[in-house]
Motif scaffolding. Structure first.
Motif, PDB file in Angstrom:
ATOM      1  N   HIS A   3       0.829  -1.212   0.000  1.00 18.88           N
ATOM      2  CA  HIS A   3       0.000   0.000   0.000  1.00 18.88           C
ATOM      3  C   HIS A   3       0.862   1.260   0.000  1.00 18.88           C
ATOM      4  CE1 HIS A   3       0.632  -1.422   4.091  1.00 18.88           C
ATOM      5  NE2 HIS A   3       0.595  -0.162   4.475  1.00 18.88           N
ATOM      6  N   MET A   4       2.015   1.200   0.635  1.00 17.03           N
ATOM      7  CA  MET A   4       2.900   2.367   0.633  1.00 17.03           C
ATOM      8  C   MET A   4       3.557   2.545  -0.741  1.00 17.03           C
ATOM      9  SD  MET A   4       4.324   2.000   4.536  1.00 17.03           S
ATOM     10  CE  MET A   4       5.689   3.058   4.320  1.00 17.03           C
ATOM     11  N   ASP A   5       3.925   1.448  -1.373  1.00 20.03           N
ATOM     12  CA  ASP A   5       4.455   1.523  -2.742  1.00 20.03           C
ATOM     13  C   ASP A   5       3.414   2.116  -3.683  1.00 20.03           C
ATOM     14  OD1 ASP A   5       6.905   0.383  -2.047  1.00 20.03           O
ATOM     15  OD2 ASP A   5       6.172  -1.650  -2.404  1.00 20.03           O
ATOM     16  N   TRP A   6       2.161   1.670  -3.525  1.00 23.85           N
ATOM     17  CA  TRP A   6       1.067   2.195  -4.355  1.00 23.85           C
ATOM     18  C   TRP A   6       0.934   3.710  -4.148  1.00 23.85           C
ATOM     19  CZ3 TRP A   6      -3.178   4.811  -2.577  1.00 23.85           C
ATOM     20  CH2 TRP A   6      -4.140   5.131  -3.529  1.00 23.85           C
ATOM     21  N   PHE A   7       1.009   4.143  -2.882  1.00 23.72           N
ATOM     22  CA  PHE A   7       0.881   5.566  -2.571  1.00 23.72           C
ATOM     23  C   PHE A   7       1.982   6.382  -3.254  1.00 23.72           C
ATOM     24  CE2 PHE A   7       2.002   9.195   0.129  1.00 23.72           C
ATOM     25  CZ  PHE A   7       0.811   9.901   0.074  1.00 23.72           C
ATOM     26  N   VAL A   8       3.219   5.917  -3.149  1.00 26.30           N
ATOM     27  CA  VAL A   8       4.352   6.633  -3.748  1.00 26.30           C
ATOM     28  C   VAL A   8       4.183   6.712  -5.265  1.00 26.30           C
ATOM     29  CG1 VAL A   8       6.836   6.509  -4.167  1.00 26.30           C
ATOM     30  CG2 VAL A   8       5.938   6.099  -1.869  1.00 26.30           C
ATOM     31  N   ARG A   9       3.803   5.613  -5.903  1.00 27.86           N
ATOM     32  CA  ARG A   9       3.590   5.611  -7.364  1.00 27.86           C
ATOM     33  C   ARG A   9       2.445   6.538  -7.756  1.00 27.86           C
ATOM     34  NH1 ARG A   9       3.672   0.127  -6.617  1.00 27.86           N
ATOM     35  NH2 ARG A   9       1.473   0.025  -7.189  1.00 27.86           N
ATOM     36  N   THR A  10       1.359   6.494  -6.984  1.00 25.15           N
ATOM     37  CA  THR A  10       0.189   7.324  -7.291  1.00 25.15           C
ATOM     38  C   THR A  10       0.503   8.809  -7.150  1.00 25.15           C
ATOM     39  OG1 THR A  10      -1.295   5.559  -6.611  1.00 25.15           O
ATOM     40  CG2 THR A  10      -2.228   7.776  -6.704  1.00 25.15           C
ATOM     41  N   MET A  11       1.247   9.173  -6.121  1.00 25.09           N
ATOM     42  CA  MET A  11       1.634  10.574  -5.954  1.00 25.09           C
ATOM     43  C   MET A  11       2.472  11.052  -7.132  1.00 25.09           C
ATOM     44  SD  MET A  11       0.231  11.851  -3.293  1.00 25.09           S
ATOM     45  CE  MET A  11       1.175  13.324  -2.981  1.00 25.09           C
ATOM     46  N   LYS A  12       3.369  10.213  -7.603  1.00 22.89           N
ATOM     47  CA  LYS A  12       4.221  10.583  -8.739  1.00 22.89           C
ATOM     48  C   LYS A  12       3.398  10.689 -10.011  1.00 22.89           C
ATOM     49  CE  LYS A  12       8.090  11.451 -10.774  1.00 22.89           C
ATOM     50  NZ  LYS A  12       8.684  12.762 -10.619  1.00 22.89           N
ATOM     51  N   ARG A  13       2.573   9.683 -10.270  1.00 29.09           N
ATOM     52  CA  ARG A  13       1.789   9.639 -11.503  1.00 29.09           C
ATOM     53  C   ARG A  13       0.719  10.735 -11.541  1.00 29.09           C
ATOM     54  NH1 ARG A  13       0.187   4.567 -11.232  1.00 29.09           N
ATOM     55  NH2 ARG A  13      -1.717   5.097 -10.132  1.00 29.09           N
ATOM     56  N   THR A  14       0.039  10.938 -10.436  1.00 28.82           N
ATOM     57  CA  THR A  14      -1.096  11.856 -10.417  1.00 28.82           C
ATOM     58  C   THR A  14      -0.683  13.313 -10.227  1.00 28.82           C
ATOM     59  OG1 THR A  14      -2.457  10.089  -9.491  1.00 28.82           O
ATOM     60  CG2 THR A  14      -3.327  12.326  -9.326  1.00 28.82           C
ATOM     61  N   PHE A  15       0.269  13.552  -9.320  1.00 29.84           N
ATOM     62  CA  PHE A  15       0.620  14.921  -8.955  1.00 29.84           C
ATOM     63  C   PHE A  15       2.049  15.302  -9.318  1.00 29.84           C
ATOM     64  CE2 PHE A  15      -2.547  13.418  -5.852  1.00 29.84           C
ATOM     65  CZ  PHE A  15      -3.577  14.283  -6.165  1.00 29.84           C
ATOM     66  N   ASN A  16       2.789  14.355  -9.893  1.00 23.86           N
ATOM     67  CA  ASN A  16       4.190  14.563 -10.243  1.00 23.86           C
ATOM     68  C   ASN A  16       5.009  15.010  -9.018  1.00 23.86           C
ATOM     69  OD1 ASN A  16       6.281  14.369 -12.106  1.00 23.86           O
ATOM     70  ND2 ASN A  16       6.186  16.550 -12.579  1.00 23.86           N
ATOM     71  N   VAL A  17       4.719  14.352  -7.888  1.00 26.08           N
ATOM     72  CA  VAL A  17       5.401  14.638  -6.632  1.00 26.08           C
ATOM     73  C   VAL A  17       6.192  13.403  -6.226  1.00 26.08           C
ATOM     74  CG1 VAL A  17       5.080  15.137  -4.175  1.00 26.08           C
ATOM     75  CG2 VAL A  17       3.631  16.254  -5.870  1.00 26.08           C
ATOM     76  N   ALA A  18       7.498  13.577  -6.037  1.00 23.14           N
ATOM     77  CA  ALA A  18       8.345  12.473  -5.589  1.00 23.14           C
ATOM     78  C   ALA A  18       8.258  12.364  -4.073  1.00 23.14           C
ATOM     79  CB  ALA A  18       9.781  12.690  -6.030  1.00 23.14           C
ATOM     80  N   VAL A  19       7.846  11.205  -3.589  1.00 21.34           N
ATOM     81  CA  VAL A  19       7.696  10.966  -2.159  1.00 21.34           C
ATOM     82  C   VAL A  19       8.697   9.897  -1.746  1.00 21.34           C
ATOM     83  CG1 VAL A  19       6.119  10.165  -0.362  1.00 21.34           C
ATOM     84  CG2 VAL A  19       5.248  11.555  -2.247  1.00 21.34           C
ATOM     85  N   ASN A  20       9.454  10.178  -0.691  1.00 21.86           N
ATOM     86  CA  ASN A  20      10.392   9.213  -0.148  1.00 21.86           C
ATOM     87  C   ASN A  20       9.618   8.229   0.722  1.00 21.86           C
ATOM     88  OD1 ASN A  20      12.391   7.801   1.168  1.00 21.86           O
ATOM     89  ND2 ASN A  20      13.614   9.608   1.652  1.00 21.86           N
ATOM     90  N   ILE A  21       9.672   6.946   0.383  1.00 18.22           N
ATOM     91  CA  ILE A  21       8.871   5.947   1.095  1.00 18.22           C
ATOM     92  C   ILE A  21       9.212   5.874   2.584  1.00 18.22           C
ATOM     93  CG2 ILE A  21      10.342   3.943   0.690  1.00 18.22           C
ATOM     94  CD1 ILE A  21       7.655   2.453   0.006  1.00 18.22           C
ATOM     95  N   GLU A  22      10.428   6.226   2.950  1.00 20.84           N
ATOM     96  CA  GLU A  22      10.802   6.227   4.364  1.00 20.84           C
ATOM     97  C   GLU A  22      10.102   7.332   5.148  1.00 20.84           C
ATOM     98  OE1 GLU A  22      13.492   6.014   2.048  1.00 20.84           O
ATOM     99  OE2 GLU A  22      13.478   3.831   2.246  1.00 20.84           O
ATOM    100  N   GLU A  23       9.534   8.299   4.457  1.00 16.63           N
ATOM    101  CA  GLU A  23       8.852   9.407   5.110  1.00 16.63           C
ATOM    102  C   GLU A  23       7.327   9.250   5.091  1.00 16.63           C
ATOM    103  OE1 GLU A  23      10.243  13.032   3.353  1.00 16.63           O
ATOM    104  OE2 GLU A  23      12.335  12.618   3.901  1.00 16.63           O
ATOM    105  N   VAL A  24       6.856   8.124   4.591  1.00  9.04           N
ATOM    106  CA  VAL A  24       5.417   7.867   4.514  1.00  9.04           C
ATOM    107  C   VAL A  24       4.970   7.161   5.790  1.00  9.04           C
ATOM    108  CG1 VAL A  24       3.593   6.622   3.276  1.00  9.04           C
ATOM    109  CG2 VAL A  24       5.462   7.688   2.001  1.00  9.04           C
TER     110      VAL A  24
END
Length: 55
Positions: A3-24
């Motif tokens: 679910h965290m991997d999905w969140f990181v991918r979705t943020m990048k794809r939808t909002f073009n925002v790079a999210v560090n998974i360690e900060e989720v």
């Protein structure tokens, strides 16, 4: 962790925002049916949910 991997991918794809998974982070809450406001969870959706704590 999927679910965290999905969140990181979705943020990048939808909002073009790079999210560090360690900060989720995330939290989960349990509510009794009577604690939920109909404005947040409409009655027709609430009826579909199990009421495991209900009377």
């Amino acid at each position: 962790m999927l679910h965290m991997d999905w969140f990181v991918r979705t943020m990048k794809r939808t909002f073009n925002v790079a999210v560090n998974i360690e900060e989720v982070g995330y939290e989960a809450y349990e509510f009794y049916h009577e604690e939920l406001d109909n404005y947040l969870v409409p009655e027709e959706h609430l009826e579909k949910l199990p009421n495991v704590f209900g009377k």
